[in-house]
Design an enzyme around this catalytic site. Sequence first.
Site, short mmCIF file in Angstrom:
data_model
loop_
_atom_site.label_atom_id
_atom_site.label_comp_id
_atom_site.label_asym_id
_atom_site.label_seq_id
_atom_site.Cartn_x
_atom_site.Cartn_y
_atom_site.Cartn_z
N LYS A 73 0.82 -1.22 0.00
CA LYS A 73 0.00 0.00 0.00
C LYS A 73 0.85 1.27 0.00
O LYS A 73 0.41 2.30 -0.50
CB LYS A 73 -0.96 0.00 1.20
CG LYS A 73 -1.89 -1.23 1.25
CD LYS A 73 -2.62 -1.51 -0.06
CE LYS A 73 -3.08 -2.95 -0.15
NZ LYS A 73 -3.44 -3.38 -1.50
N GLU A 110 -2.70 7.56 8.01
CA GLU A 110 -3.42 8.47 7.12
C GLU A 110 -4.41 9.28 7.93
O GLU A 110 -4.89 8.83 8.98
CB GLU A 110 -4.29 7.65 6.13
CG GLU A 110 -3.71 7.43 4.78
CD GLU A 110 -4.67 6.60 3.91
OE1 GLU A 110 -5.84 6.43 4.25
OE2 GLU A 110 -4.19 6.13 2.88
N HIS A 133 -16.24 -4.97 6.32
CA HIS A 133 -15.43 -4.99 5.10
C HIS A 133 -15.85 -6.05 4.10
O HIS A 133 -15.14 -6.34 3.14
CB HIS A 133 -13.94 -5.10 5.41
CG HIS A 133 -13.49 -4.00 6.32
ND1 HIS A 133 -13.58 -2.67 5.96
CD2 HIS A 133 -13.04 -4.02 7.58
CE1 HIS A 133 -13.17 -1.92 6.97
NE2 HIS A 133 -12.85 -2.71 7.97
N ARG A 159 -7.53 -7.58 -9.90
CA ARG A 159 -8.23 -8.80 -10.30
C ARG A 159 -9.60 -8.41 -10.83
O ARG A 159 -10.00 -7.26 -10.74
CB ARG A 159 -8.43 -9.70 -9.07
CG ARG A 159 -9.23 -8.95 -8.00
CD ARG A 159 -9.68 -9.80 -6.84
NE ARG A 159 -10.64 -9.09 -6.02
CZ ARG A 159 -10.35 -8.26 -5.05
NH1 ARG A 159 -9.09 -8.02 -4.73
NH2 ARG A 159 -11.30 -7.63 -4.37
C1 MV4 Z 1 -10.15 4.56 5.19
C2 MV4 Z 1 -11.31 5.04 5.83
C3 MV4 Z 1 -11.28 6.31 6.31
N1 MV4 Z 1 -10.18 7.07 6.20
N2 MV4 Z 1 -9.07 5.34 5.11
C4 MV4 Z 1 -11.71 0.17 4.28
C5 MV4 Z 1 -11.33 -0.66 3.12
C6 MV4 Z 1 -9.99 -0.23 2.75
N3 MV4 Z 1 -9.76 -0.38 1.37
C7 MV4 Z 1 -9.94 1.19 3.15
N4 MV4 Z 1 -10.98 1.35 4.12
C8 MV4 Z 1 -11.15 2.54 4.74
N5 MV4 Z 1 -10.09 3.35 4.65
C9 MV4 Z 1 -9.09 6.56 5.62
N6 MV4 Z 1 -8.00 7.31 5.55
C10 MV4 Z 1 -12.40 4.21 5.93
C11 MV4 Z 1 -12.32 2.94 5.41
C12 MV4 Z 1 -13.47 2.13 5.68
C13 MV4 Z 1 -14.33 1.72 4.72
C14 MV4 Z 1 -14.12 2.06 3.40
C15 MV4 Z 1 -14.98 1.63 2.44
C16 MV4 Z 1 -16.06 0.87 2.79
C17 MV4 Z 1 -16.29 0.51 4.09
C18 MV4 Z 1 -15.44 0.95 5.07
C19 MV4 Z 1 -15.71 0.59 6.36
C20 MV4 Z 1 -14.85 1.01 7.31
C21 MV4 Z 1 -13.73 1.75 6.98
#
Ligand code: MV4
Length: 446
Positions: free
Chosen positions: A116, A200, A235, A292
Amino acid sequence: MFHKVLIANRGEIALRIIRACKEMGIKTVAVYSTADSESLHVRLADESVCIGPPPSLQSYLNINAIISAAELTDAEAIHPGYGFLSENAAFAEICENCGITFIGPTSESMRIMGDKISARQAVIKVDVPILPGTKEGVHDVAEAIKVAKSIGFPVIIKATAGGGGRGMKIVHSPATLPNAFATARAEAQAGFGNPEVYIEKYCEQPRHVEIQILADKHGNVIHLGERDCSIQRRHQKIIEEAPSTVTTPKLREAMGEAAVRAAKAVNYNSVGTMEFLVDKNNDFFFMEMNTRVQVEHPVTEMVTGVDVVREQIRSAAGLKLRYKQSDIKIKGHSIECRINAEDPVKFTPCPGKITAYHTPGGLGVRVDSFVYDQYKVVPHYDSLLAKLIVHADTREDAIKRMARALDEYIIEGIKTTIPFHKRIMANKDFIEGNIDTSFLEKIVLE
Ligand code: MV4
């Protein structure tokens, strides 16, 4: 074009790939564990090879057995589907070295996007927006506190080798940071074999909006618009739709162009997805790339008319993209409900025998599945039974069509998430498009 493709997967995605191959005149080889000998992918493929006992590590993740099956059957290419070996750069490299085409990106693109921090570094170079954060791993608590203060709380700690949201820690104040930092590192080590984490700015109640990318081996990259996957639980995506209710043509173009630049930055040459968060101001930020084909690709197919799996196979065979960006038009609205063999309240897995089965049909209804009447759902793999996908002119009509299709769907003998989806299709906030990634937390508590 390939003469024969081996599908290193099971379930609905194995069928989806077999269907694309059949329409392209390509012979197919299924591989299966002893738990899946009654599975439809085995029956629908031209040939099949048993690759081991039920546990994934000994079958669908067994690289030696899969490569041997490809050699034994003279398959020229391997399609990994999603999950299992699909984002395993070492596997892609082994295929490359064995003269077997891996139907996916190069192992090098996968490695850059799989880490990442290197993914963030790659996309920053081409001006793709990212949330404020560290450019390198953060290795001790003192440094973590320093960077968190400079970014401003709340912050989120993520594993460098992570993805899909696993092992993330949200931190609201300096007092709770040391504990969260230590836990995040321990979980990263346990889950991904690498303790490194980065920090972040935390974006509150975002929408999860992702862009489907199509790329060939000649440097051409286009996007197929977005999917909104905000309806998730722990998730795990539950409902996906295209287009998103937050996007305007202008936002779609900006996100699409950013996604294309990100793909070009890593010489990406297959189908893939750029995942973004969209905040309350409709600003978007790159999160990660999935290298993918994804579970939710059908909603994109329904609104663009593009067969994503066929294009992925064509691209792997070295053919040029058949579409220009200007050929891609978003038409109507599509919704996908994931039908899992789970308790619809507790979401615990519910394997067992299906004693009655009837699928919905009619205009604008698609079912991507692998189960049938009297099929025994085995406990060894994920619980996805079927994807129910609808298409209609408007979102409002798509919701009504989904509710109608869910009413028609009969699965007896095991519990499924169908009742849960029926509730969501009747939920006022969902109908109004009032959704973000915390939607399910709220409705589950209702
Ligand atoms: C985040 C976020 C808030 N702020 N990053 C969850 C999946 C992963 N790919 C990244 N995710 C998140 N990253 C920052 N800086 C919140 C999430 C996140 C989330 C994102 C998409 C869908 C559902 C989620 C559930 C919890 C947290």
